[in-house]
Enzyme design. Structure first.
Site, PDB file in Angstrom:
ATOM      1  N   GLY A  15      94.449 -10.262  33.327  1.00 20.56           N
ATOM      2  CA  GLY A  15      95.057  -8.936  33.216  1.00 20.56           C
ATOM      3  C   GLY A  15      96.515  -9.231  33.948  1.00 20.56           C
ATOM      4  N   ARG A  76      92.116 -13.473  27.702  1.00 18.89           N
ATOM      5  CA  ARG A  76      90.826 -13.815  28.424  1.00 18.89           C
ATOM      6  C   ARG A  76      90.364 -14.822  27.270  1.00 18.89           C
ATOM      7  NH1 ARG A  76      90.858  -8.101  30.320  1.00 18.89           N
ATOM      8  NH2 ARG A  76      91.269  -8.303  32.567  1.00 18.89           N
ATOM      9  N   ASP A 107      90.308 -14.569  40.391  1.00 27.42           N
ATOM     10  CA  ASP A 107      89.225 -15.368  40.470  1.00 27.42           C
ATOM     11  C   ASP A 107      88.819 -16.215  39.285  1.00 27.42           C
ATOM     12  OD1 ASP A 107      89.265 -15.159  43.349  1.00 27.42           O
ATOM     13  OD2 ASP A 107      87.685 -13.468  43.429  1.00 27.42           O
ATOM     14  N   THR A 129      97.267 -10.351  40.113  1.00 27.44           N
ATOM     15  CA  THR A 129      96.372  -9.237  39.644  1.00 27.44           C
ATOM     16  C   THR A 129      96.722  -8.195  40.499  1.00 27.44           C
ATOM     17  OG1 THR A 129      94.200  -8.336  39.836  1.00 27.44           O
ATOM     18  CG2 THR A 129      94.629  -9.996  41.258  1.00 27.44           C
ATOM     19  N   ASP A 131      94.651  -5.858  41.421  1.00 27.38           N
ATOM     20  CA  ASP A 131      93.759  -5.101  42.201  1.00 27.38           C
ATOM     21  C   ASP A 131      93.570  -5.723  43.646  1.00 27.38           C
ATOM     22  OD1 ASP A 131      92.862  -3.955  39.820  1.00 27.38           O
ATOM     23  OD2 ASP A 131      91.092  -5.500  39.644  1.00 27.38           O
ATOM     24  N   ASP A 133      92.288  -8.298  44.779  1.00 29.48           N
ATOM     25  CA  ASP A 133      90.656  -8.401  45.320  1.00 29.48           C
ATOM     26  C   ASP A 133      90.585 -10.102  45.338  1.00 29.48           C
ATOM     27  OD1 ASP A 133      91.275  -9.089  42.588  1.00 29.48           O
ATOM     28  OD2 ASP A 133      89.499  -8.301  41.559  1.00 29.48           O
ATOM     29  N   ARG A 175      87.941  -1.740  39.682  1.00 34.21           N
ATOM     30  CA  ARG A 175      86.665  -1.574  39.578  1.00 34.21           C
ATOM     31  C   ARG A 175      85.614  -1.762  40.647  1.00 34.21           C
ATOM     32  NH1 ARG A 175      86.021  -3.796  33.872  1.00 34.21           N
ATOM     33  NH2 ARG A 175      87.578  -2.563  33.100  1.00 34.21           N
TER      34      ARG A 175
HETATM   35  P1  ADP Z   1      90.850 -13.109  36.281  1.00 36.99           P
HETATM   36  O1  ADP Z   1      91.508 -14.330  36.594  1.00 36.99           O
HETATM   37  O2  ADP Z   1      91.892 -11.649  36.493  1.00 36.99           O
HETATM   38  O3  ADP Z   1      89.715 -12.663  37.288  1.00 36.99           O
HETATM   39  P2  ADP Z   1      88.987 -13.234  33.932  1.00 36.99           P
HETATM   40  O4  ADP Z   1      87.832 -13.246  35.025  1.00 36.99           O
HETATM   41  O5  ADP Z   1      89.041 -12.336  32.937  1.00 36.99           O
HETATM   42  O6  ADP Z   1      90.116 -12.710  34.928  1.00 36.99           O
HETATM   43  O7  ADP Z   1      89.189 -14.533  33.763  1.00 36.99           O
HETATM   44  C1  ADP Z   1      90.340 -14.829  33.124  1.00 36.99           C
HETATM   45  C2  ADP Z   1      89.904 -16.277  32.420  1.00 36.99           C
HETATM   46  O8  ADP Z   1      89.778 -17.470  33.148  1.00 36.99           O
HETATM   47  C3  ADP Z   1      88.844 -16.071  31.297  1.00 36.99           C
HETATM   48  O9  ADP Z   1      88.905 -15.581  30.229  1.00 36.99           O
HETATM   49  C4  ADP Z   1      88.313 -17.562  31.215  1.00 36.99           C
HETATM   50  O10 ADP Z   1      89.079 -18.246  30.216  1.00 36.99           O
HETATM   51  C5  ADP Z   1      88.683 -18.211  32.593  1.00 36.99           C
HETATM   52  N1  ADP Z   1      87.413 -18.080  33.459  1.00 36.99           N
HETATM   53  C6  ADP Z   1      86.899 -16.813  33.979  1.00 36.99           C
HETATM   54  N2  ADP Z   1      85.735 -17.387  34.509  1.00 36.99           N
HETATM   55  C7  ADP Z   1      85.514 -18.690  34.548  1.00 36.99           C
HETATM   56  C8  ADP Z   1      84.589 -19.314  35.050  1.00 36.99           C
HETATM   57  N3  ADP Z   1      83.430 -19.087  35.707  1.00 36.99           N
HETATM   58  N4  ADP Z   1      84.621 -20.930  34.419  1.00 36.99           N
HETATM   59  C9  ADP Z   1      85.931 -21.325  33.768  1.00 36.99           C
HETATM   60  N5  ADP Z   1      86.949 -20.333  33.326  1.00 36.99           N
HETATM   61  C10 ADP Z   1      86.639 -19.110  33.781  1.00 36.99           C
HETATM   62  O1  F6P Z   2      92.019  -6.678  36.803  1.00 35.15           O
HETATM   63  C1  F6P Z   2      93.023  -5.753  36.590  1.00 35.15           C
HETATM   64  C2  F6P Z   2      92.615  -4.622  35.828  1.00 35.15           C
HETATM   65  O2  F6P Z   2      93.519  -3.772  35.656  1.00 35.15           O
HETATM   66  C3  F6P Z   2      91.502  -3.949  36.681  1.00 35.15           C
HETATM   67  O3  F6P Z   2      92.035  -2.994  37.567  1.00 35.15           O
HETATM   68  C4  F6P Z   2      90.981  -2.999  35.602  1.00 35.15           C
HETATM   69  O4  F6P Z   2      89.489  -2.650  35.782  1.00 35.15           O
HETATM   70  C5  F6P Z   2      90.949  -3.913  34.433  1.00 35.15           C
HETATM   71  O5  F6P Z   2      92.112  -4.911  34.612  1.00 35.15           O
HETATM   72  C6  F6P Z   2      91.220  -3.397  33.015  1.00 35.15           C
HETATM   73  O6  F6P Z   2      91.064  -4.685  31.933  1.00 35.15           O
HETATM   74  P1  F6P Z   2      91.600  -4.307  30.604  1.00 35.15           P
HETATM   75  O7  F6P Z   2      93.105  -4.803  30.576  1.00 35.15           O
HETATM   76  O8  F6P Z   2      90.772  -5.326  29.906  1.00 35.15           O
HETATM   77  O9  F6P Z   2      91.347  -2.946  30.061  1.00 35.15           O
END
Ligand code: ADP
Ligand code: F6P
Length: 329
Positions: A15, A76, A107, A129, A131, A133, A175
């Site tokens: 995000g 993503r 993360d 982010t 959040d 978090d 969330r």
């Molecule tokens: P955030 O980085 O905000 O936590 P996501 O969980 O959507 O957001 O992760 C962003 C991107 O990072 C994912 O679309 C993917 O490309 C990569 N990613 C997420 N989880 C993993 C993982 N366990 N191993 C490798 N790449 C990951």
């Molecule tokens: O992680 C950031 C965040 O804005 C969260 O607070 C929310 O739950 C989520 O992303 C929303 O994601 P999307 O942009 O996929 O609707």
């Protein structure tokens, strides 16, 4: 490592968050000042796989410091989680001469950065982010702006709630982490803050509202983190608001703030934090150090091994939660 041979890739992932541009700018300018090449990778890890990247120059990041969103776009990318995707990303880095990568995200993005670091491309994570978090960082880039945005919106809601003697139930993002709700709740004087970390009791909220009604209070703000209302009798904030109205007799409206919380100009604090983190990320890569996240802890910029950071446990600010409850009477 010979500085002239260093090429840093930079991407934003997951995000978007206000302040990501300030981090990108800091990385680009710090690197170019040190004669390090920078490639801006578009749409997160997807842009690494395609590849979709552009050479950054000093002017590539002009007029971006004050803008929300991310000029590199974000996405993503499920393919990157698979071994084949990771291998492809490694090959693209080799082909493009990328021998250092800055990943701004959460993360999930850091997990990817760790995987790629283990393959041999030094990666540095910057927490981006709204959040807040990420356990290893006291504050993430985007959080302060999001809380201020929520505060502005709730202040406006308060004007109309006060005029009508109403209760405003406001759903905010987060969330799994209630930090936006908690900080905005304190900043806006919410009578109740509902967040994932603490089970809520509608009976206790009704009782508190009735108690404060008796002391002359006539309008109320309640902040609810998204995901708190999931199932059962109260699946969403609208049903929660209807139930509160039925039990307290106070006319109640629910507002879901949604993605407006992710936009807008980053606050000064955000810009400073992101600039410091971006600068430090380049310092590390210049020294050939990867597999680190750059975070802030006790008002200092520090860095940790990515896995160590991912294994840290986010601490809930119980004291702030208690303060919020104690002074909203
Ligand atoms: P955030 O980085 O905000 O936590 P996501 O969980 O959507 O957001 O992760 C962003 C991107 O990072 C994912 O679309 C993917 O490309 C990569 N990613 C997420 N989880 C993993 C993982 N366990 N191993 C490798 N790449 C990951
Ligand atoms: O992680 C950031 C965040 O804005 C969260 O607070 C929310 O739950 C989520 O992303 C929303 O994601 P999307 O942009 O996929 O609707």
């Amino acid at each position: 490592m010979d500085k002239k041979q260093l090429t840093i890739g930079i991407l934003t992932s997951g995000g978007d968050a206000p302040g990501m541009n300030a981090a990108i700018r800091a990385v680009v300018r710090t690197a170019l000042n040190r004669n390090i090449r920078v490639l801006g990778i578009r749409r997160g890890y997807s842009g690494l796989l395609q590849p979709d990247m552009i050479e950054m120059n000093l002017r590539s990041v002009s007029d971006t410091l004050h803008r929300g969103g991310t000029v590199l776009y974000t996405a993503r990318c499920p393919e990157f989680k698979e071994e084949a995707g990771l291998e492809r990303a490694y090959q693209v880095c080799q082909e493009m001469g990328i021998n250092g990568l800055v990943v701004i995200g959460g993360d999930g993005s850091f997990r990817g950065a760790r995987d790629l670091s283990l393959k041999g491309i030094p990666c540095i994570g910057i927490p981006g982010t709204i959040d807040n978090d990420i356990a290893s960082s006291d504050y993430t880039v985007g959080f302060d702006t999001a809380v201020n945005t929520v505060m502005d919106m709730v202040d406006k809601l308060r004007d109309t709630s006060q005029s009508h003697d109403r209760c405003s139930v406001v759903e905010v993002m987060g969330r799994h982490c209630g930090d936006i709700a908690l900080h905005a709740g304190v900043a806006c004087g919410a009578v109740a803050i509902l967040l994932p970390e603490v089970p809520f009791s509608i009976d206790a909220i009704v009782e508190k509202m009735q108690r404060t009604l008796r002391t002359g209070k006539k309008h109320f703000i309640i902040i609810v983190a998204e995901g708190v209302m999931k199932d059962g009798d109260l699946p969403d904030v609208h049903s929660f608001a209807a139930e509160l109205e039925r039990r307290t007799g106070v006319e109640t409206r629910a507002t879901v703030l949604g993605h407006v919380q992710r936009g807008g100009a980053p606050t000064a604090r955000e810009r400073v934090l992101a600039s410091e983190m971006g600068y430090r990320a380049v310092e590390l890569l210049e020294q050939g150090i990867g597999n680190r996240v750059v975070v802030n802890h006790n008002d200092r910029i520090v860095d940790y091994d990515i896995l160590e950071a991912l294994n840290m446990e986010k601490k809930f600010n119980q004291r702030l939660y208690e303060i919020a409850d104690a002074i909203s009477i």
